[in-house]
Motif scaffolding. Structure first.
Motif, PDB file in Angstrom:
ATOM      1  N   ASN A  32       2.779  56.599  88.981  1.00 33.82           N
ATOM      2  CA  ASN A  32       2.586  56.454  87.540  1.00 33.82           C
ATOM      3  C   ASN A  32       3.884  56.759  86.789  1.00 33.82           C
ATOM      4  OD1 ASN A  32      -0.549  56.167  87.247  1.00 33.82           O
ATOM      5  ND2 ASN A  32      -0.247  57.861  88.688  1.00 33.82           N
ATOM      6  N   HIS A  33       3.915  56.364  85.533  1.00 35.87           N
ATOM      7  CA  HIS A  33       5.046  56.731  84.686  1.00 35.87           C
ATOM      8  C   HIS A  33       4.851  58.170  84.218  1.00 35.87           C
ATOM      9  CE1 HIS A  33       5.744  52.571  84.958  1.00 35.87           C
ATOM     10  NE2 HIS A  33       5.257  52.165  83.796  1.00 35.87           N
ATOM     11  N   MET A  34       5.927  58.954  84.287  1.00 40.77           N
ATOM     12  CA  MET A  34       5.890  60.351  83.867  1.00 40.77           C
ATOM     13  C   MET A  34       7.003  60.604  82.858  1.00 40.77           C
ATOM     14  SD  MET A  34       3.411  61.704  85.661  1.00 40.77           S
ATOM     15  CE  MET A  34       3.696  63.441  85.319  1.00 40.77           C
ATOM     16  N   SER A  35       6.728  61.465  81.909  1.00 40.35           N
ATOM     17  CA  SER A  35       7.721  61.796  80.889  1.00 40.35           C
ATOM     18  C   SER A  35       7.773  63.293  80.644  1.00 40.35           C
ATOM     19  CB  SER A  35       7.401  61.113  79.549  1.00 40.35           C
ATOM     20  OG  SER A  35       7.750  59.760  79.534  1.00 40.35           O
ATOM     21  N   TRP A  36       8.871  63.711  80.027  1.00 34.73           N
ATOM     22  CA  TRP A  36       8.987  65.030  79.423  1.00 34.73           C
ATOM     23  C   TRP A  36       9.047  64.821  77.912  1.00 34.73           C
ATOM     24  CZ3 TRP A  36       8.485  69.557  81.998  1.00 34.73           C
ATOM     25  CH2 TRP A  36       8.619  69.534  83.392  1.00 34.73           C
ATOM     26  N   VAL A  37       8.245  65.599  77.209  1.00 32.44           N
ATOM     27  CA  VAL A  37       8.191  65.569  75.751  1.00 32.44           C
ATOM     28  C   VAL A  37       8.401  67.006  75.274  1.00 32.44           C
ATOM     29  CG1 VAL A  37       6.736  65.099  73.726  1.00 32.44           C
ATOM     30  CG2 VAL A  37       6.592  63.613  75.754  1.00 32.44           C
ATOM     31  N   ARG A  38       9.235  67.204  74.271  1.00 38.34           N
ATOM     32  CA  ARG A  38       9.470  68.571  73.812  1.00 38.34           C
ATOM     33  C   ARG A  38       9.055  68.750  72.366  1.00 38.34           C
ATOM     34  NH1 ARG A  38      16.150  68.934  73.792  1.00 38.34           N
ATOM     35  NH2 ARG A  38      16.509  67.503  72.024  1.00 38.34           N
ATOM     36  N   GLN A  39       8.851  70.005  72.011  1.00 41.15           N
ATOM     37  CA  GLN A  39       8.439  70.351  70.656  1.00 41.15           C
ATOM     38  C   GLN A  39       9.153  71.635  70.263  1.00 41.15           C
ATOM     39  OE1 GLN A  39       4.156  70.964  70.068  1.00 41.15           O
ATOM     40  NE2 GLN A  39       4.367  70.062  68.028  1.00 41.15           N
ATOM     41  N   GLY A  44       7.851  68.695  65.266  1.00 38.39           N
ATOM     42  CA  GLY A  44       7.050  67.645  65.860  1.00 38.39           C
ATOM     43  C   GLY A  44       7.395  67.362  67.313  1.00 38.39           C
ATOM     44  N   LEU A  45       6.713  66.357  67.859  1.00 35.70           N
ATOM     45  CA  LEU A  45       6.917  65.949  69.242  1.00 35.70           C
ATOM     46  C   LEU A  45       8.140  65.040  69.350  1.00 35.70           C
ATOM     47  CD1 LEU A  45       3.197  65.047  70.026  1.00 35.70           C
ATOM     48  CD2 LEU A  45       4.396  67.160  70.643  1.00 35.70           C
ATOM     49  N   GLU A  46       8.912  65.244  70.414  1.00 33.69           N
ATOM     50  CA  GLU A  46      10.093  64.415  70.675  1.00 33.69           C
ATOM     51  C   GLU A  46      10.093  64.003  72.139  1.00 33.69           C
ATOM     52  OE1 GLU A  46      15.000  64.530  70.458  1.00 33.69           O
ATOM     53  OE2 GLU A  46      13.876  66.409  70.489  1.00 33.69           O
ATOM     54  N   TRP A  47      10.044  62.703  72.396  1.00 36.03           N
ATOM     55  CA  TRP A  47      10.171  62.218  73.763  1.00 36.03           C
ATOM     56  C   TRP A  47      11.586  62.502  74.267  1.00 36.03           C
ATOM     57  CZ3 TRP A  47      13.361  58.165  75.499  1.00 36.03           C
ATOM     58  CH2 TRP A  47      13.174  57.809  76.841  1.00 36.03           C
ATOM     59  N   LEU A  92       9.313  73.883  73.407  1.00 38.11           N
ATOM     60  CA  LEU A  92       8.288  73.855  74.437  1.00 38.11           C
ATOM     61  C   LEU A  92       8.368  72.481  75.092  1.00 38.11           C
ATOM     62  CD1 LEU A  92       5.866  75.491  75.589  1.00 38.11           C
ATOM     63  CD2 LEU A  92       4.431  74.311  73.906  1.00 38.11           C
ATOM     64  N   TYR A  93       8.571  72.469  76.384  1.00 39.99           N
ATOM     65  CA  TYR A  93       8.739  71.215  77.117  1.00 39.99           C
ATOM     66  C   TYR A  93       7.432  70.881  77.833  1.00 39.99           C
ATOM     67  CZ  TYR A  93      13.723  71.107  76.189  1.00 39.99           C
ATOM     68  OH  TYR A  93      14.946  71.037  75.550  1.00 39.99           O
ATOM     69  N   TYR A  94       6.832  69.752  77.438  1.00 39.33           N
ATOM     70  CA  TYR A  94       5.603  69.272  78.053  1.00 39.33           C
ATOM     71  C   TYR A  94       5.916  68.207  79.101  1.00 39.33           C
ATOM     72  CZ  TYR A  94       2.908  71.139  74.039  1.00 39.33           C
ATOM     73  OH  TYR A  94       2.319  71.926  73.079  1.00 39.33           O
ATOM     74  N   CYS A  95       5.193  68.256  80.179  1.00 36.61           N
ATOM     75  CA  CYS A  95       5.140  67.188  81.157  1.00 36.61           C
ATOM     76  C   CYS A  95       3.964  66.296  80.746  1.00 36.61           C
ATOM     77  CB  CYS A  95       4.916  67.823  82.524  1.00 36.61           C
ATOM     78  SG  CYS A  95       4.371  66.764  83.848  1.00 36.61           S
ATOM     79  N   ALA A  96       4.142  64.973  80.763  1.00 36.11           N
ATOM     80  CA  ALA A  96       3.082  64.068  80.329  1.00 36.11           C
ATOM     81  C   ALA A  96       3.006  62.873  81.263  1.00 36.11           C
ATOM     82  CB  ALA A  96       3.342  63.613  78.899  1.00 36.11           C
ATOM     83  N   GLN A 110       0.575  72.257  79.848  1.00 38.01           N
ATOM     84  CA  GLN A 110       0.478  73.275  78.799  1.00 38.01           C
ATOM     85  C   GLN A 110       1.851  73.612  78.214  1.00 38.01           C
ATOM     86  OE1 GLN A 110       0.709  74.025  81.972  1.00 38.01           O
ATOM     87  NE2 GLN A 110       2.215  75.686  82.010  1.00 38.01           N
ATOM     88  N   GLY A 111       2.908  73.143  78.857  1.00 34.06           N
ATOM     89  CA  GLY A 111       4.253  73.321  78.341  1.00 34.06           C
ATOM     90  C   GLY A 111       4.990  74.497  78.957  1.00 34.06           C
ATOM     91  N   ALA A 112       6.314  74.374  78.996  1.00 31.12           N
ATOM     92  CA  ALA A 112       7.208  75.451  79.456  1.00 31.12           C
ATOM     93  C   ALA A 112       8.213  75.718  78.344  1.00 31.12           C
ATOM     94  CB  ALA A 112       7.932  75.045  80.736  1.00 31.12           C
ATOM     95  N   LEU A 113       8.311  76.966  77.923  1.00 32.94           N
ATOM     96  CA  LEU A 113       9.173  77.302  76.786  1.00 32.94           C
ATOM     97  C   LEU A 113      10.595  77.560  77.259  1.00 32.94           C
ATOM     98  CD1 LEU A 113       9.433  77.883  73.768  1.00 32.94           C
ATOM     99  CD2 LEU A 113       8.840  80.277  74.263  1.00 32.94           C
ATOM    100  N   VAL A 114      11.527  76.828  76.684  1.00 33.78           N
ATOM    101  CA  VAL A 114      12.954  77.005  76.937  1.00 33.78           C
ATOM    102  C   VAL A 114      13.596  77.523  75.650  1.00 33.78           C
ATOM    103  CG1 VAL A 114      15.121  75.813  77.433  1.00 33.78           C
ATOM    104  CG2 VAL A 114      13.051  75.243  78.715  1.00 33.78           C
ATOM    105  N   THR A 115      14.241  78.674  75.740  1.00 33.59           N
ATOM    106  CA  THR A 115      14.925  79.266  74.596  1.00 33.59           C
ATOM    107  C   THR A 115      16.406  79.369  74.924  1.00 33.59           C
ATOM    108  OG1 THR A 115      12.961  80.544  74.021  1.00 33.59           O
ATOM    109  CG2 THR A 115      15.047  81.231  73.033  1.00 33.59           C
ATOM    110  N   VAL A 116      17.221  78.713  74.120  1.00 35.69           N
ATOM    111  CA  VAL A 116      18.664  78.738  74.339  1.00 35.69           C
ATOM    112  C   VAL A 116      19.289  79.638  73.277  1.00 35.69           C
ATOM    113  CG1 VAL A 116      20.767  77.374  74.583  1.00 35.69           C
ATOM    114  CG2 VAL A 116      18.549  76.396  75.233  1.00 35.69           C
TER     115      VAL A 116
END
Lengths: 118, 110
Positions: A32-39, A44-47, A92-96, A110-116
């Motif tokens: 299947n097609h898989m993406s990462w989407v972040r917020q 808002g949501l950003e592909w 927050l990085y979502y796998c979709a 559910q997302g993985a939080l990345v803080t830089v």
């Protein structure tokens, strides 16, 4: 039941690197097609990136050359390698996942939080 | 690439009807399907409308979607508003190389 479980988030210094993982069950990552989407916080949501069933990938201009999407078919896991991180990558990085013949995201983790931050 | 523009926020009373617009900046809105997501605080997005106007099983028929080529926009309409509909709503479409999200609309049911 489809489950997508992200891991690998955390606090990273600017310029640093991190690899995010997304372990899938009930859904074949390679088929299947898989993406990462972040917020970003409060935004808002950003592909960010996609990898298609055929193996090719695409990236948003904001991450091109810094992030790499990949998968391990034997582990049914999706990855996102984040390099040269900037404060604006904090999110927050979502796998979709997209079902076949779908034109959007049917399944989300559910997302993985990345803080830089320094 | 194109952009999808949504109003920042809308509000309406319980029992009323609200419509959220999503305008495509370039290219025809009819060229690629539009999907709508609902995101409640602290939760991942879920689909409420796919392929412009199709409703997934489990989504109430109070939710409907449409596209309008004359305004090059898509719309999400929620009728008989309930307090549980209060959430952020995002439209999404795609082109040959990317997925595109609208900026999101905060729906307040007061």
């Amino acid at each position: 039941e489809v489950q997508l479980v992200e891991s690998g988030g955390g606090l990273i210094q600017p310029g640093g690197s991190r690899r995010l993982s997304c372990a899938a069950s009930g859904f074949i990552v390679s088929g299947n097609h898989m993406s990462w989407v972040r917020q970003a916080p409060g935004k808002g949501l950003e592909w960010v990136a996609a990898i298609y069933s055929g193996g090719t990938g695409n990236y948003a201009d904001s991450v091109k050359g810094r992030f790499t999407i990949s998968r391990d078919n034997s582990k049914n896991t999706l990855y996102l390698q984040l390099n040269s991180l900037r404060a604006e990558d904090t999110a927050l990085y979502y796998c979709a996942g997209e079902s076949p013949t779908s034109y959007g995201f049917d399944y989300w983790g559910q997302g993985a939080l990345v803080t830089v931050s320094s | 690439n194109f952009m999808l523009t949504q109003p920042h926020s809308v509000s309406e009373s319980p029992g009323k009807t609200v419509t959220i617009s999503c305008t495509r900046s370039s290219g025809s809105i009819a060229s690629n399907y539009v999907r709508w997501y609902q995101q409640r605080p602290g939760s991942s997005p879920t689909t409420v409308i796919y392929e412009d106007n199709q409703r997934p099983s489990g989504v109430p028929d109070r939710f409907s979607g449409s596209i309008d080529s004359s305004s090059n926009s898509a719309s999400l309409t929620i009728s008989g508003l309930k307090t549980e509909d209060e959430a952020d709503y995002y439209c999404q479409s795609y082109d040959t190389s990317s997925q595109v999200f609208g900026g999101g609309t905060k729906l307040t049911v007061l």
